[in-house]
Write an enzyme that holds these catalytic residues in place. Structure first.
Site, PDB file in Angstrom:
ATOM      1  N   CYS A  94      49.319  38.824  38.854  1.00 12.00           N
ATOM      2  CA  CYS A  94      49.076  40.250  38.991  1.00 12.00           C
ATOM      3  C   CYS A  94      48.518  40.491  40.386  1.00 12.00           C
ATOM      4  O   CYS A  94      48.286  39.548  41.136  1.00 12.00           O
ATOM      5  CB  CYS A  94      48.053  40.738  37.971  1.00 12.00           C
ATOM      6  SG  CYS A  94      48.514  40.363  36.264  1.00 12.00           S
ATOM      7  N   GLY A 108      53.473  42.631  40.317  1.00 18.01           N
ATOM      8  CA  GLY A 108      53.524  43.026  38.911  1.00 18.01           C
ATOM      9  C   GLY A 108      54.121  44.403  38.756  1.00 18.01           C
ATOM     10  O   GLY A 108      53.731  45.322  39.472  1.00 18.01           O
ATOM     11  N   ASN A 133      43.468  38.845  38.081  1.00 14.67           N
ATOM     12  CA  ASN A 133      44.744  38.176  38.289  1.00 14.67           C
ATOM     13  C   ASN A 133      44.528  36.747  37.819  1.00 14.67           C
ATOM     14  O   ASN A 133      43.613  36.078  38.309  1.00 14.67           O
ATOM     15  CB  ASN A 133      45.090  38.207  39.793  1.00 14.67           C
ATOM     16  CG  ASN A 133      46.237  37.298  40.152  1.00 14.67           C
ATOM     17  OD1 ASN A 133      47.081  36.979  39.319  1.00 14.67           O
ATOM     18  ND2 ASN A 133      46.275  36.864  41.401  1.00 14.67           N
ATOM     19  N   GLY A 134      45.316  36.291  36.838  1.00 18.24           N
ATOM     20  CA  GLY A 134      45.147  34.912  36.385  1.00 18.24           C
ATOM     21  C   GLY A 134      45.378  34.753  34.904  1.00 18.24           C
ATOM     22  O   GLY A 134      46.000  35.599  34.262  1.00 18.24           O
ATOM     23  N   TYR A 162      57.068  31.858  46.090  1.00  9.90           N
ATOM     24  CA  TYR A 162      57.696  33.020  45.483  1.00  9.90           C
ATOM     25  C   TYR A 162      56.858  34.292  45.526  1.00  9.90           C
ATOM     26  O   TYR A 162      57.347  35.355  45.897  1.00  9.90           O
ATOM     27  CB  TYR A 162      58.037  32.697  44.026  1.00  9.90           C
ATOM     28  CG  TYR A 162      58.606  33.871  43.246  1.00  9.90           C
ATOM     29  CD1 TYR A 162      59.943  34.241  43.385  1.00  9.90           C
ATOM     30  CD2 TYR A 162      57.809  34.602  42.372  1.00  9.90           C
ATOM     31  CE1 TYR A 162      60.463  35.319  42.678  1.00  9.90           C
ATOM     32  CE2 TYR A 162      58.324  35.675  41.653  1.00  9.90           C
ATOM     33  CZ  TYR A 162      59.658  36.028  41.803  1.00  9.90           C
ATOM     34  OH  TYR A 162      60.157  37.093  41.114  1.00  9.90           O
TER      35      TYR A 162
END
Ligand code: SF4
Length: 497
Positions: free
Chosen positions: A2, A29, A101-102, A257
């Protein structure tokens, strides 16, 4: 994976700033987004979809205040439900809003601890609810009526010991300020920056990638380290503390990526890293003995590596695949159904670049293989003679438990499969993969001596809690989650129009 952003200063329209930042981070996201602002009260707006589709002028008018945080979500678990959209907030024992985020790897244990010890139940499948509830519970034990920075640091220390996995967190604590922290291994990125407003106020912001800070005029951008917590209070210098760190193991897949090429993650340029991936991959291709007339990238993340590879090999670089930019990133689409249908809508081949040629396709990675197989089909349909598929990263053989939806082992195309078999499954004449040592060298070439997490490639998970049993439990939970999503999709199909 995210993305998030948080700012604190004198900007009365902080929500507009957070909005701009989220647009900048949209590549991290596309499932849902949300913003919380604070002006003695919290104001929240969140929903499913892209940032531009969620926030209207009337929402922004309501998001008043000079403190704000926001998040764009890509789900590892849970579907596209508004219940799972971030930020989350609690009003007891303090007003706290939080986004992250995670991925938490001991979610079950934490859920049970919160239920038994803290009489708190979870209402979503989103990990931030667990982190927020744990932080609120720990702070509630020591914070008194108005928690001070010292008690916040102590509460974060307890959170970092209790919550396992990978997480970077941004938070607003009512009457106190903005708080940011990163897990003890620093797996997910987190940066902070400084800006001076027109009225002379020094403002602070945090983000998942530096580009969001740069675009919004912040400078002195630096990383918040593994296990570090920072408290930002209006008109004061930030308070920074290494609360509990183990070893810095940032995610190497950010470079492959996720991150934008113009980002710098943990002092390593993503663009430089991707150029190095191309140089290393060119060496491997030269050893293979195969012939290619043309190098064609799978847009967008592979373009930098592919063009570098082509230059190294002295082969023509052609952008033979055209991408519809208005369709989301396929890897981060939640369901396989959505992934499959969107590849064909997203990519189209320019026939003249393929017809009668030996084509070397270059992509950032091959995860499940469904996208790659469809791209090979596109190349064949456009008349390619030979189709080779090169991956800028090694075979993905292990699931990611730290927030990237790399599924279960059974779904990974490289799971217990040889390169020859993979080529056969993709319909390609051959596949070549980056070696893990070359991948590490590529980011080290960029001036880094970090101990990167590359667990999805080599199976070495940096957090001690990931055992064979935890992996199986996580995989089982994911399978259940997939089954649930499929049944929701099936229900939707059956719904009257
Ligand atoms: Fe990144 Fe792979 Fe590690 Fe997950 S397992 S954090 S994707 S390197």
């Amino acid at each position: 994976m995210c993305g998030f952003y948080g700012a604190i200063g004198s900007n009365p329209n902080v929500c507009h700033e957070v909005y701009e930042a989220l647009v900048c981070l949209q590549h991290r996201g596309q499932d849902s987004a949300g913003i919380v602002s604070y002006d003695h009260r919290f104001h929240l707006k969140k929903g499913n979809g892209l940032v531009r589709d969620i926030f209207r002028a009337k929402n922004m008018e309501r998001l008043t205040g000079t403190w704000g945080i926001g998040q764009v979500r890509y789900p590892t678990f849970g579907g596209a439900t508004t219940e799972d959209a971030q930020p989350f907030q609690v009003h007891y024992p303090y007003g706290i809003a939080m986004a992250h985020n995670g991925n938490v790897t001991n979610a079950e244990i934490l859920t049970e601890w919160l239920r038994r010890e803290k009489r708190t139940i979870m209402n979503s499948s989103c990990d931030i609810e667990l982190i927020l509830a744990t932080f609120a519970a720990e702070l509630g034990e020591i914070g008194g009526v108005d928690p001070d920075p010292e008690s916040v640091f102590k509460a974060i220390e307890k959170v970092l010991h209790r919550v396992k996995g990978a997480y970077s967190v941004i938070s607003l604590v009512a009457q106190l300020g903005m708080v940011a922290f990163r897990d003890p291994h620093g797996i997910r990125p987190l940066l902070m920056g400084k800006r001076t407003a027109a009225d002379g106020t020094v403002e602070w912001a945090c983000a998942s990638e530096n580009i969001a800070l740069e675009i919004l005029g912040y400078s002195d951008i630096e990383n918040i380290g593994p296990g570090e917590a920072v408290i930002f209070r209006p008109g004061e210098d930030p308070l920074r503390r290494k609360v509990f760190s183990i070893r810095h193991n940032p995610c190497i897949f950010e470079h492959v990526y996720f991150a934008r090429p113009d980002s710098i993650i943990d002092n390593v340029s993503v663009y430089e890293a991707r150029r190095n991936f191309g140089i290393q991959l060119a060496k491997k291709w030269q050893k293979s003995g195969f012939h290619a007339d043309v190098v064609i990238p799978v847009p967008d993340s592979a373009c930098t590596s592919a063009s570098t590879m082509a230059r190294e090999l002295g082969i023509e670089y052609r952008e033979g695949l055209v991408k519809n930019r208005y369709i989301g990133r396929t890897f981060i689409m939640p369901g396989q159904g959505e992934r499959t249908s969107s590849v064909r809508r997203k990519l189209n081949a320019i026939e003249s670049e393929f017809k009668g040629k030996d084509v070397l396709l270059v992509d950032d990675s091959i995860v499940r293989g469904n996208t790659s197989r469809q791209i090979v089909e596109l190349a064949r349909a456009a008349g390619a003679k030979m189709v080779y598929f090169a991956s800028c990263s090694p075979p993905v053989r292990h699931p990611c438990v730290y927030g990237v939806d790399m599924s279960t082992r059974a779904e990974l195309i490289a799971n217990e499969t040889s390169e020859v078999e993979i080529a056969k499954k993709l319909g390609a004449d051959a596949v070549i993969y980056q070696e893990i040592s070359d991948l590490r060298l590529a980011v080290a070439n960029s001036g880094s001596d970090l101990h990167y997490c590359a667990a999805c490639f080599d199976g070495n998970y940096p957090t001690a809690d990931v055992s064979a049993e935890t992996l199986s439990n996580i995989e089982e939970a994911r399978l259940q989650d997939h089954r649930q999503r499929l049944s929701i999709e099936a229900d939707k199909v059956g719904e009257p129009g």
